[in-house]
Design a protein around this motif. Structure first.
Motif, PDB file in Angstrom:
ATOM      1  N   GLU A  68     -41.095 -33.870 -18.461  1.00 53.43           N
ATOM      2  CA  GLU A  68     -42.033 -34.840 -17.843  1.00 53.43           C
ATOM      3  C   GLU A  68     -41.468 -36.246 -18.066  1.00 53.43           C
ATOM      4  O   GLU A  68     -42.109 -37.108 -18.700  1.00 53.43           O
ATOM      5  CB  GLU A  68     -43.428 -34.697 -18.464  1.00 53.43           C
ATOM      6  N   ASP A  85     -49.639 -35.854 -16.645  1.00 55.85           N
ATOM      7  CA  ASP A  85     -49.463 -37.016 -15.781  1.00 55.85           C
ATOM      8  C   ASP A  85     -50.731 -37.215 -14.940  1.00 55.85           C
ATOM      9  O   ASP A  85     -51.556 -36.320 -14.833  1.00 55.85           O
ATOM     10  CB  ASP A  85     -48.252 -36.806 -14.870  1.00 55.85           C
ATOM     11  N   LEU A 111     -43.496 -39.529 -16.824  1.00 58.22           N
ATOM     12  CA  LEU A 111     -44.654 -39.822 -17.666  1.00 58.22           C
ATOM     13  C   LEU A 111     -44.208 -40.373 -19.027  1.00 58.22           C
ATOM     14  O   LEU A 111     -44.736 -41.379 -19.510  1.00 58.22           O
ATOM     15  CB  LEU A 111     -45.485 -38.543 -17.858  1.00 58.22           C
TER      16      LEU A 111
END
Ligand SMILES: Cc1cc2nc3c(=O)[nH]c(=O)nc-3n(C[C@H](O)[C@H](O)[C@H](O)COP(=O)(O)OP(=O)(O)OC[C@H]3O[C@@H](n4cnc5c(N)ncnc54)[C@H](O)[C@@H]3O)c2cc1C
Length: 528
Positions: free
Chosen positions: A67, A365, A70
């Motif tokens: 991720e 997110d 994020l």
């Protein structure tokens, strides 16, 4: 327009939900000159936004899920936030104990890739992998003043003393602590100071969508009375209720879904004497934190459990409590027992449904969805405390396409109320406050500065003794402070004061709580 419609309050945007996302958007929008209304059915931050782990963090573990967007945004954001609220947040060092024979049952994308390319690493997080993750963590977002990662020999360092001696090595890295509930309330206060109308204890019960505006029906929780307002655009920031609001209040069909994941924490008596946090890896591949909390306590969490109904109040189950006790006890020299637990709390993550198999794997997110079939509607899914300000900026970008005005970012360099002092200036501010109010002891002054920052003189006024602050409710909570919280911070009940505006609920006796409740009730009745 009918006469009654003409008398209705009309807003550019009306926000459903007074958690961090709703209050963050309200503040940003009001500061850009938009006419903003916000309704929260309970107290501000009464749902997820007071039940987090209370970290401004990039989320080290999300790197294993790749991720990267994020994590990078959150890492950059940490120092922006610290600078704007040095009273309610602070840098913290995180200690990650490590031993080479640790084994994990982990199904993260990173561990699957590793097992495929290096099958001998299956079931392990090798030291080089942790070092590589921490290297990325140090450099992905850049740092101005937060120190980078170091390796520690636990045998020779005070942070090793509370741990089981089988742990000889650890890595230490930086993230930050924040008081999540006060963060939410300070955003709401600043929004109100910039002209927003903030309505706690007010539920949005019904809406009518016209081509150019929404008619919104509000119900007052205390009196049951209903009223209507109008808005050019609606923002659905109802957190765990986002889907329910879509279906039952806005009557809007959507393919979007929310994945509700409960997380619980336990609070124990203080388990160690330093100000650093531990990052413990479980054999199930999850991680938990053990964090110094409110001076005399330790906060341990969190869990990840599916939660199906937003209206079912989240509670820390016996199973979750046992899980946290067992995982943490595997690291501490002295195991924790149920008797050490003084409190627990639980919250529901309103995660965007991305089809992830497990609660742990679901994306953290945020996703913003505009619906412009008629008057525009913005739905907010997911998000972190850490990214609330960026989420608000992204929301305002979307709003600008539908509501005139409202351009120009400004919150990155605007302190929250009480936060207009240097990021390393807490000790100096405490000293100034004690000089101005010599009757405060060190703990009292620190508590006030950590809550109100440079606004402490406004809270205490011209008091020259504790008696000047009116009635004492126990543990340094004075009548004058309660009046401030009721008049300036939207508090109505003892619970608002003791569990969200402060954490004095950990200290007051049942009789003291009852006395506070009675006093606040009487004051509210007189005011009504
Ligand atoms: C266990 C746990 C740990 C976490 N730890 C962290 C962390 O350490 N760091 C981090 O960055 N993030 C963390 N998070 C994530 C973060 O807490 C959430 O993303 C954030 O609080 C969500 O805020 P929100 O405003 O969307 O939702 P909420 O705070 O739930 O706010 C939504 C509000 O809408 C109101 N509402 C609903 N329906 C209506 C209606 N019809 N009318 C009026 N009001 C309505 C509700 O009462 C509620 O107060 C954690 C989350 C959990 C659960």
């Amino acid at each position: 327009m009918t006469e009654s419609a003409a008398r209705r309050d009309a807003f550019d945007i009306f926000i459903i939900g007074g958690g961090i996302n709703g209050c963050g958007i309200a503040r940003d929008a009001a500061g850009r000159g938009l006419a903003v209304g916000l309704a929260e059915m309970g107290d501000l931050a009464s749902a997820t936004s007071s039940a987090s782990t209370k970290l401004f963090h990039g989320g080290l573990r999300y790197l294993e899920y790749f991720e990267i967007r994020l994590v990078r945004e959150a890492l950059i954001e940490r120092e922006v936030l610290l600078r704007n609220m040095p009273h309610i947040s602070r840098p913290m060092r995180f200690v990650l104990p490590y031993r080479p024979d640790m084994r994990f049952d982990t199904q993260t994308p990173a561990s699957k890739l590793l097992s495929l390319t290096m099958p001998w690493t299956r079931g392990r997080r090798p030291a080089w992998m942790i070092r590589a993750g921490l290297f990325m963590y140090d450099h992905l977002g850049g740092r101005d003043f937060l120190p980078g990662t170091t390796a520690i020999d636990l045998a020779g360092d005070p942070v090793g003393a509370p741990l089981d001696p089988v742990y000889r090595k650890a890595y230490e890295y930086s993230d930050c602590w924040v008081d999540d509930a006060r963060l939410t309330v300070l955003n709401a206060r600043d929004a109100a100071a910039r002209g927003a109308r903030i309505l706690p204890r007010t539920r949005v019960v019904h809406t009518e969508r016209l081509p150019d505006r929404w008619i919104v029906t509000l119900r007052d929780r205390d009196t049951g009375s209903e009223s209507t307002v109008e808005a050019a655009m609606l923002v659905n920031a109802a957190g765990p209720w986002v889907k329910q609001v879509l279906e039952e209040v806005l009557h809007v069909g959507t393919r979007e879904n929310v994945h509700l994941v409960r997380g619980s924490h336990i609070v124990t008596r203080r388990l160690f004497d330093h100000d650093k946090c531990y990052f413990f890896q479980g054999t199930d591949g999850r991680i938990i934190f053990a964090i110094p909390y409110e001076t005399d306590f330790t906060l341990i969490g969190t869990t990840d459990k599916e939660h199906h109904d937003p209206d079912s109040k989240p509670r820390c189950t016996e199973e979750e409590k046992r899980y946290l006790i067992d995982l943490a006890s595997g690291y501490f020299r002295n195991p924790i027992s149920e008797d050490d637990v003084v409190w627990s709390y639980s919250g529901v993550r309103p995660l965007y449904e991305d089809g992830a198999k497990s609660a742990t794997a679901a994306t953290r997110d945020y996703v913003l969805k505009i619906d412009d079939r008629g008057a525009p509607l913005l739905n907010i899914f997911g998000g972190k405390i850490t990214t609330y300000r960026r989420l608000a900026e992204a929301a305002l970008d979307r709003i600008a396409a539908h509501v005139p005005g409202g351009t120009g970012t400004w919150t990155a360099r605007a302190p929250l109320p009480g936060g207009d002092f240097p990021v390393d200036g807490v000790d100096a501010l405490i000293a100034r406050v004690r000089h101005a109010y010599p009757f405060l002891d060190a703990a009292w002054a620190e508590r006030l500065v950590r809550a109100y920052g440079t606004e402490v003189p406004e809270v205490l006024g011209a008091a020259s003794s504790a008696d000047d602050l009116g009635r004492g409710f126990g543990h340094s909570l004075s009548e004058r402070e309660v009046v401030w919280l009721m008049d300036r911070e939207f508090a109505a009940t003892a619970e608002d004061v003791l569990w969200r505006r402060s954490k004095l609920g950990l200290r007051l006796s049942a009789a003291e709580v009852e006395a506070l409740e009675d006093w606040m009730h009487a004051r509210r009745t007189i005011a009504a």
